[in-house]
Scaffold this motif. Structure first.
Motif, short mmCIF file in Angstrom:
data_model
loop_
_atom_site.label_atom_id
_atom_site.label_comp_id
_atom_site.label_asym_id
_atom_site.label_seq_id
_atom_site.Cartn_x
_atom_site.Cartn_y
_atom_site.Cartn_z
N LYS A 41 -21.90 21.20 28.48
CA LYS A 41 -20.57 21.57 29.01
C LYS A 41 -20.31 20.81 30.31
CE LYS A 41 -17.93 24.09 27.64
NZ LYS A 41 -16.83 23.99 26.65
N TYR A 101 -11.00 24.60 23.19
CA TYR A 101 -12.03 25.65 23.27
C TYR A 101 -13.26 25.32 22.44
CZ TYR A 101 -8.63 29.04 25.17
OH TYR A 101 -7.73 29.71 25.95
N ASP A 143 -10.50 23.98 13.63
CA ASP A 143 -11.80 24.66 13.75
C ASP A 143 -12.70 24.25 12.58
OD1 ASP A 143 -12.64 27.49 15.46
OD2 ASP A 143 -13.90 26.85 13.77
N ILE A 184 -12.97 33.33 22.04
CA ILE A 184 -11.95 33.23 23.08
C ILE A 184 -10.74 32.43 22.59
CG2 ILE A 184 -11.55 32.69 25.51
CD1 ILE A 184 -14.49 32.68 25.96
N ASN A 202 -17.05 36.34 29.28
CA ASN A 202 -15.95 37.11 28.66
C ASN A 202 -16.50 38.26 27.82
OD1 ASN A 202 -13.15 34.96 27.93
ND2 ASN A 202 -14.69 34.65 29.52
N SER A 262 -21.60 27.41 21.72
CA SER A 262 -21.41 28.22 22.93
C SER A 262 -22.60 29.10 23.32
CB SER A 262 -20.18 29.12 22.74
OG SER A 262 -20.47 30.12 21.77
N THR A 267 -20.99 18.35 19.34
CA THR A 267 -19.68 19.00 19.50
C THR A 267 -19.20 18.96 20.95
OG1 THR A 267 -19.87 20.41 17.57
CG2 THR A 267 -18.50 21.25 19.36
N GLY A 270 -12.79 30.98 16.96
CA GLY A 270 -13.91 31.59 17.68
C GLY A 270 -13.43 32.77 18.52
N ASP A 325 -13.52 19.01 11.96
CA ASP A 325 -14.47 18.80 13.06
C ASP A 325 -13.79 18.03 14.19
OD1 ASP A 325 -16.67 17.96 14.64
OD2 ASP A 325 -17.98 17.89 12.88
N ILE A 326 -13.97 18.45 15.41
CA ILE A 326 -13.37 17.70 16.54
C ILE A 326 -14.04 16.33 16.72
CG2 ILE A 326 -12.46 19.68 17.83
CD1 ILE A 326 -14.99 19.41 19.67
N TYR A 329 -27.12 24.01 26.55
CA TYR A 329 -25.69 24.37 26.43
C TYR A 329 -24.93 24.00 27.70
CZ TYR A 329 -21.57 27.31 27.05
OH TYR A 329 -20.29 27.75 27.35
P1 NAD Z 1 -17.49 30.77 19.95
O1 NAD Z 1 -18.85 30.27 19.64
O2 NAD Z 1 -17.15 32.19 19.67
O3 NAD Z 1 -16.39 29.87 19.21
C1 NAD Z 1 -16.49 28.48 19.12
C2 NAD Z 1 -15.53 28.02 18.03
O4 NAD Z 1 -15.58 26.58 17.98
C3 NAD Z 1 -15.90 28.52 16.63
O5 NAD Z 1 -14.74 28.98 15.95
C4 NAD Z 1 -16.48 27.30 15.94
O6 NAD Z 1 -16.30 27.31 14.52
C5 NAD Z 1 -15.70 26.18 16.61
N1 NAD Z 1 -16.41 24.89 16.57
C6 NAD Z 1 -17.71 24.64 16.88
N2 NAD Z 1 -17.99 23.34 16.69
C7 NAD Z 1 -16.83 22.75 16.29
C8 NAD Z 1 -16.49 21.41 15.95
N3 NAD Z 1 -17.39 20.42 16.00
N4 NAD Z 1 -15.22 21.17 15.58
C9 NAD Z 1 -14.29 22.15 15.52
N5 NAD Z 1 -14.57 23.44 15.81
C10 NAD Z 1 -15.83 23.73 16.20
O7 NAD Z 1 -17.26 30.42 21.48
P2 NAD Z 1 -16.44 31.20 22.62
O8 NAD Z 1 -17.33 32.18 23.26
O9 NAD Z 1 -15.15 31.62 22.06
O10 NAD Z 1 -16.22 29.99 23.66
C11 NAD Z 1 -15.08 29.15 23.54
C12 NAD Z 1 -15.05 28.18 24.70
O11 NAD Z 1 -15.03 28.90 25.92
C13 NAD Z 1 -16.29 27.27 24.77
O12 NAD Z 1 -15.85 25.99 25.19
C14 NAD Z 1 -17.15 27.91 25.83
O13 NAD Z 1 -17.97 26.96 26.47
C15 NAD Z 1 -16.09 28.47 26.76
N6 NAD Z 1 -16.49 29.63 27.58
C16 NAD Z 1 -17.01 30.75 26.98
C17 NAD Z 1 -17.28 31.87 27.75
C18 NAD Z 1 -17.83 33.15 27.13
O14 NAD Z 1 -18.13 34.10 27.86
N7 NAD Z 1 -17.95 33.26 25.81
C19 NAD Z 1 -17.07 31.84 29.13
C20 NAD Z 1 -16.56 30.66 29.72
C21 NAD Z 1 -16.26 29.57 28.91
#
Ligand code: NAD
Ligand code: DAU
Length: 333
Positions: free
Chosen positions: A153, A79, A34, A14, A179, A83, A98, A12, A59-60, A149
């Motif tokens: 979390k 991570y 992932d 981050i 981010n 999201s 998830t 994903g 899958d987690i 969401y």
């Molecule tokens: P994203 O949606 O871009 O990526 C999420 C990733 O998780 C994807 O690659 C997806 O395929 C994978 N995924 C989803 N369900 C899954 C499962 N059941 N098993 C395995 N993999 C799975 O999200 P992001 O923006 O990169 O966010 C990553 C983390 O950071 C999240 O926990 C989010 O809550 C947290 N976060 C995000 C932000 C932001 O601004 N984007 C800010 C603070 C915290």
């Protein structure tokens, strides 16, 4: 000796940034777990050394698979999540599966195998602030999530804290603000607007656009997470932010101007139900206790680099663009 990191959600936005960051700044060996939902992208891990990065599609929530991968790791950085707030308002179920059951499954595995765990979370668990509130979120702010969401979390954070207290799991938590940077899905605010302009469509602002987000570059999020993994105190929560408060209208006007468009060349669309007004992080604990500092202090320079990345990497985002916009159109956004 090189550490073995298991990074969930490493395909994903981050998570992939963190894997790139580890490759550039450590000798660690990484396994990415992932599921490759719509948000996971193989192209985000292209070019990384094959002898240091292994990608497992899974899958987690799959307990036997998680158990096997956790047993083989030294440290788990979690991570993986559903999201996107807008998606959670239309179909909350995957968020429960998830974000809650997936985190529970990982916690049980790190508990069994006595592995170090770091949980990635969000400032949204604290709800929102008034625009004129002099306070910012701290580690002591009460939880008050608004959306499906953010409530899932928040639930996942509570599970981690309970597993630390009840079972002695060696975990830390971090809650970060919004981010930005390369490889963010085009459903999110900044990439959506940049790619709308690139395809000749108009950006879309929810409501009046006065909502404030506290922007941090994804590289700074990664450096903070690594610092917490290496030096954070077990059981502690650290808020991650870089003093980047801006309202959505101002960010959109910056994008338009930097892309050679009139600053008002966008459409107002219906607001997000329950839309959080303002997020703001006080990162004092992370700075004072762990000495962390962000490297990206100039938001406009980071934004320009992000615009350039989307301009130069159309093959990365193009396959997702039409389906994403079709979904938004159905929602009137
Ligand atoms: P994203 O949606 O871009 O990526 C999420 C990733 O998780 C994807 O690659 C997806 O395929 C994978 N995924 C989803 N369900 C899954 C499962 N059941 N098993 C395995 N993999 C799975 O999200 P992001 O923006 O990169 O966010 C990553 C983390 O950071 C999240 O926990 C989010 O809550 C947290 N976060 C995000 C932000 C932001 O601004 N984007 C800010 C603070 C915290
Ligand atoms: O604060 C951290 C959170 O930041 C993370 O936990 C989430 O995973 C991440 O998605 C992000 O949540 P937001 O809801 O703040 O991000 P999003 O990019 O969806 O929207 C940012 C702001 O822009 C928000 O106020 C809604 C607004 N917006 C969004 C889109 C997609 C628009 O005005 N127009 C849009 O087209």
């Amino acid at each position: 000796m090189a550490r073995k990191m298991l990074v969930t959600g490493g395909a994903g936005f981050i998570g992939s940034n963190f894997v790139h960051y580890l490759m550039a700044n450590t000798d660690d060996v990484v396994t990415v777990l992932d599921k490759f939902t719509y948000a996971g992208n193989e192209a985000s891990l292209e070019g990384l050394p094959k002898n240091r990065v292994t990608v497992v599609r899974g899958d987690i929530c799959d307990a036997p698979l998680v158990d096997q991968l956790v047993a083989d790791a030294d440290i788990v950085v979690h991570y993986a999540a559903e999201s996107h707030n807008d998606n959670s308002l239309h179909d909350p179920r995957p968020f429960l599966d998830t974000n809650i059951i997936g985190t529970y499954t990982l916690l049980e595995a790190v508990r069994r195998h006595e592995k170090r765990f770091h949980h990635i979370s969000t400032d949204e668990v604290y709800g929102d602030l008034e625009l004129d509130d002099p306070n910012r979120f701290t580690e002591f702010t009460a939880y008050a999530p608004s959306s499906p969401y953010s409530s899932t979390k928040a639930g996942s954070d509570m599970l981690v804290r309970a597993w630390v207290r009840s079972f002695g799991v060696q975990a830390t938590l971090s809650n970060c603000s919004n981010n930005y940077g390369p490889r963010q899905h085009v459903e999110k605010f900044i990439p959506r607007q940049i790619t709308n302009i690139l395809v000749g469509d108009r950006p879309r602002l929810y409501g009046e656009g006065l909502n404030v987000r506290d922007w941090i570059h994804a590289d700074d999020h990664s450096s903070a997470v690594l610092r917490i993994v290496e030096a954070g105190r077990i059981g502690e929560t650290y808020l991650i932010g870089a003093d980047g408060e801006k309202n959505n209208k101002a960010v959109l006007e910056m994008i338009l101007t930097r892309m050679g468009q009139p600053a008002d060349a966008y459409d107002h669309v219906i607001d997000r139900p329950g839309h959080d007004l303002r997020y703001a992080i006080d990162p004092s604990k992370l700075r004072d206790e762990l000495g962390w500092r962000p490297a990206f202090s100039d938001f406009e320079a980071g934004l320009q680099a992000t615009i350039d990345w989307y301009r130069d990497n159309e093959q990365w985002w193009r396959p997702q663009k039409a389906a994403t916009e079709a979904k938004y159109k159905q929602q009137g956004q």
